[in-house]
Design a protein around this motif. Structure first.
Motif, PDB file in Angstrom:
ATOM      1  N   GLY A 124      -9.013  -0.523   6.543  1.00  0.00           N
ATOM      2  CA  GLY A 124      -9.312  -1.863   6.048  1.00  0.00           C
ATOM      3  C   GLY A 124      -8.247  -2.905   6.333  1.00  0.00           C
ATOM      4  O   GLY A 124      -7.207  -2.640   6.941  1.00  0.00           O
ATOM      5  N   ARG A 125      -8.520  -4.095   5.848  1.00  0.00           N
ATOM      6  CA  ARG A 125      -7.650  -5.248   6.093  1.00  0.00           C
ATOM      7  C   ARG A 125      -6.250  -4.985   5.527  1.00  0.00           C
ATOM      8  O   ARG A 125      -6.083  -4.603   4.375  1.00  0.00           O
ATOM      9  CB  ARG A 125      -8.247  -6.489   5.445  1.00  0.00           C
ATOM     10  N   ALA A 126      -5.243  -5.192   6.367  1.00  0.00           N
ATOM     11  CA  ALA A 126      -3.833  -5.090   5.990  1.00  0.00           C
ATOM     12  C   ALA A 126      -3.435  -3.698   5.516  1.00  0.00           C
ATOM     13  O   ALA A 126      -2.428  -3.533   4.827  1.00  0.00           O
ATOM     14  CB  ALA A 126      -3.463  -6.131   4.941  1.00  0.00           C
ATOM     15  N   VAL A 127      -4.180  -2.684   5.893  1.00  0.00           N
ATOM     16  CA  VAL A 127      -3.786  -1.301   5.613  1.00  0.00           C
ATOM     17  C   VAL A 127      -2.609  -0.935   6.517  1.00  0.00           C
ATOM     18  O   VAL A 127      -2.562  -1.317   7.692  1.00  0.00           O
ATOM     19  CB  VAL A 127      -4.963  -0.338   5.855  1.00  0.00           C
ATOM     20  N   ALA A 128      -1.658  -0.172   5.966  1.00  0.00           N
ATOM     21  CA  ALA A 128      -0.550   0.357   6.757  1.00  0.00           C
ATOM     22  C   ALA A 128      -0.607   1.874   6.740  1.00  0.00           C
ATOM     23  O   ALA A 128      -0.600   2.486   5.666  1.00  0.00           O
ATOM     24  CB  ALA A 128       0.790  -0.124   6.204  1.00  0.00           C
ATOM     25  N   VAL A 129      -0.679   2.464   7.936  1.00  0.00           N
ATOM     26  CA  VAL A 129      -0.598   3.920   8.078  1.00  0.00           C
ATOM     27  C   VAL A 129       0.703   4.210   8.811  1.00  0.00           C
ATOM     28  O   VAL A 129       0.859   3.849   9.979  1.00  0.00           O
ATOM     29  CB  VAL A 129      -1.801   4.490   8.856  1.00  0.00           C
ATOM     30  N   THR A 143      -8.671  -2.457   1.583  1.00  0.00           N
ATOM     31  CA  THR A 143      -7.651  -3.486   1.747  1.00  0.00           C
ATOM     32  C   THR A 143      -6.325  -3.129   1.075  1.00  0.00           C
ATOM     33  O   THR A 143      -6.280  -2.694  -0.075  1.00  0.00           O
ATOM     34  CB  THR A 143      -8.171  -4.818   1.177  1.00  0.00           C
ATOM     35  N   ASN A 144      -5.237  -3.316   1.833  1.00  0.00           N
ATOM     36  CA  ASN A 144      -3.866  -3.176   1.332  1.00  0.00           C
ATOM     37  C   ASN A 144      -3.491  -1.767   0.895  1.00  0.00           C
ATOM     38  O   ASN A 144      -2.548  -1.580   0.121  1.00  0.00           O
ATOM     39  CB  ASN A 144      -3.596  -4.153   0.188  1.00  0.00           C
ATOM     40  N   VAL A 145      -4.165  -0.762   1.394  1.00  0.00           N
ATOM     41  CA  VAL A 145      -3.744   0.618   1.152  1.00  0.00           C
ATOM     42  C   VAL A 145      -2.484   0.907   1.964  1.00  0.00           C
ATOM     43  O   VAL A 145      -2.345   0.470   3.113  1.00  0.00           O
ATOM     44  CB  VAL A 145      -4.867   1.604   1.540  1.00  0.00           C
ATOM     45  N   TYR A 146      -1.564   1.673   1.364  1.00  0.00           N
ATOM     46  CA  TYR A 146      -0.342   2.089   2.054  1.00  0.00           C
ATOM     47  C   TYR A 146      -0.295   3.612   2.106  1.00  0.00           C
ATOM     48  O   TYR A 146      -0.202   4.282   1.072  1.00  0.00           O
ATOM     49  CB  TYR A 146       0.905   1.558   1.339  1.00  0.00           C
ATOM     50  N   ILE A 147      -0.363   4.150   3.338  1.00  0.00           N
ATOM     51  CA  ILE A 147      -0.264   5.588   3.554  1.00  0.00           C
ATOM     52  C   ILE A 147       1.122   5.889   4.115  1.00  0.00           C
ATOM     53  O   ILE A 147       1.445   5.512   5.237  1.00  0.00           O
ATOM     54  CB  ILE A 147      -1.356   6.101   4.512  1.00  0.00           C
ATOM     55  N   THR A 148       1.930   6.573   3.329  1.00  0.00           N
ATOM     56  CA  THR A 148       3.314   6.833   3.707  1.00  0.00           C
ATOM     57  C   THR A 148       3.397   7.898   4.802  1.00  0.00           C
ATOM     58  O   THR A 148       2.450   8.651   5.042  1.00  0.00           O
ATOM     59  CB  THR A 148       4.119   7.270   2.463  1.00  0.00           C
ATOM     60  N   ASN A 167       6.863   9.191  -0.257  1.00  0.00           N
ATOM     61  CA  ASN A 167       7.282  10.471   0.328  1.00  0.00           C
ATOM     62  C   ASN A 167       8.735  10.841   0.051  1.00  0.00           C
ATOM     63  O   ASN A 167       9.239  11.815   0.604  1.00  0.00           O
ATOM     64  CB  ASN A 167       7.043  10.476   1.839  1.00  0.00           C
ATOM     65  N   ASP A 168       9.424  10.095  -0.799  1.00  0.00           N
ATOM     66  CA  ASP A 168      10.856  10.327  -1.001  1.00  0.00           C
ATOM     67  C   ASP A 168      11.173  10.376  -2.495  1.00  0.00           C
ATOM     68  O   ASP A 168      11.309   9.339  -3.152  1.00  0.00           O
ATOM     69  CB  ASP A 168      11.655   9.221  -0.313  1.00  0.00           C
ATOM     70  N   PHE A 181      11.288  15.389   2.643  1.00  0.00           N
ATOM     71  CA  PHE A 181      10.285  14.350   2.864  1.00  0.00           C
ATOM     72  C   PHE A 181       8.893  14.955   2.957  1.00  0.00           C
ATOM     73  O   PHE A 181       8.652  15.873   3.727  1.00  0.00           O
ATOM     74  CB  PHE A 181      10.576  13.588   4.159  1.00  0.00           C
ATOM     75  N   LYS A 182       7.986  14.466   2.164  1.00  0.00           N
ATOM     76  CA  LYS A 182       6.580  14.883   2.256  1.00  0.00           C
ATOM     77  C   LYS A 182       5.709  13.800   1.655  1.00  0.00           C
ATOM     78  O   LYS A 182       5.925  13.351   0.536  1.00  0.00           O
ATOM     79  CB  LYS A 182       6.350  16.199   1.497  1.00  0.00           C
ATOM     80  N   GLY A 183       4.729  13.370   2.445  1.00  0.00           N
ATOM     81  CA  GLY A 183       3.765  12.413   1.928  1.00  0.00           C
ATOM     82  C   GLY A 183       2.740  13.099   1.048  1.00  0.00           C
ATOM     83  O   GLY A 183       2.957  14.180   0.513  1.00  0.00           O
ATOM     84  N   VAL A 184       1.600  12.459   0.905  1.00  0.00           N
ATOM     85  CA  VAL A 184       0.543  12.994   0.048  1.00  0.00           C
ATOM     86  C   VAL A 184      -0.498  13.711   0.901  1.00  0.00           C
ATOM     87  O   VAL A 184      -0.612  13.487   2.105  1.00  0.00           O
ATOM     88  CB  VAL A 184      -0.118  11.882  -0.784  1.00  0.00           C
ATOM     89  N   THR A 185      -1.279  14.575   0.247  1.00  0.00           N
ATOM     90  CA  THR A 185      -2.408  15.240   0.887  1.00  0.00           C
ATOM     91  C   THR A 185      -3.647  14.959   0.067  1.00  0.00           C
ATOM     92  O   THR A 185      -3.672  15.236  -1.144  1.00  0.00           O
ATOM     93  CB  THR A 185      -2.186  16.760   0.977  1.00  0.00           C
TER      94      THR A 185
END
Length: 246
Positions: A124-129, A143-148, A167-168, A181-185
């Motif tokens: 979506g709009r302004a999502v960061a992966v 919109t605006n989801v952040y996936i670390t 992740n930290d 370091f580990k993100g989400v699942t």
């Protein structure tokens, strides 16, 4: 005025807007519409029946900050975008990213290197992966989801607007953090409500549901709803909402 390399390969019925740059070795399929002021970096592979809107950058090589813990300075392979995708305006898709068929990447999204996205997924709009992530097929990241970095989202997942992942656990302090370091699942069919925060390394099991505004500090069991700060088990996901019943 455009700058299209003679070493680029453009298919049939490709439309290119004004002030666009297409570099050496770029391959573009048939029936592609490219907007104004687009930059497609060296070697990028663009499939057929794709639309790329104004001011978008495809195949950008990453930068590494001196203090970065999760980035490197390796040259990434070319970006690959499969057939039927729609790429919005002002998006940045890095080299080392692979996007499956018939995806939508909305305006102002950012997708980093070492990322794979399945088929028919919405970014979506302004999502960061961030880098070193995997996003499955038939997902919706709103919109605006952040996936670390170092996260995995499996197929048929729904992530509502404003969700934040991390992740930290050391919040940038101590050398020990580099080992953890580990993100989400988010496993198949997992869903996360608007504005929720998921802490590092946490797993949302199949068909798990995180209520809006929750802070997830523990793994979420399959087919369970969690809610609150910190999130606690609230009940079962209704049978008619389970992925198997869709």
């Amino acid at each position: 005025m455009n700058k299209i390399s003679q070493k680029a390969k453009l298919g049939e019925n490709v439309t290119v807007g004004d002030f666009t740059v297409i570099q050496d070795g770029v391959e573009i399929g048939d029936n592609v519409i490219i907007g104004n002021n687009v930059v497609i970096h060296q070697g990028s592979k663009i499939g057929s029946n794709i639309r790329i809107d104004d001011n978008t950058v495809i195949g950008k090589q990453p930068m590494k900050a001196v203090t970065s813990a999760v980035s490197d300075d390796k040259l990434q392979p070319p970006c690959e975008i499969s057939d039927g995708c729609l790429i919005g305006a002002n998006t940045v898709i890095y080299a080392g990213c692979k996007i499956g068929e018939k995806c939508l990447v909305a305006d102002q999204a950012s997708i980093r290197e070492n990322v794979e996205i399945g088929d028919k997924t919405i970014i979506g709009r302004a999502v960061a992966v961030e880098n070193h992530c995997s996003i499955g097929s038939y997902c919706k990241l709103e919109t605006n989801v952040y996936i670390t970095a170092y996260s995995e989202v499996e197929d048929h997942c729904f992530i509502a607007p404003g969700v934040t992942t991390s992740n930290d656990n050391f919040a940038g302090r101590s050398e020990e953090r580099y080992d953890h370091f580990k993100g989400v699942t988010v496993k198949e069919g997992g869903r996360i409500g608007a504005g929720a925060t998921i802490l590092p390394g946490k797993v949302i099991e199949e068909d798990g549901f995180v209520a809006a505004g929750s802070v997830v500090t523990k793994d979420v069991e399959s087919k369970k709803i969690v809610a609150g700060t910190p999130a606690k088990e609230f009940g079962n996901v209704p049978e008619d909402q389970l992925l198997e019943n869709q």
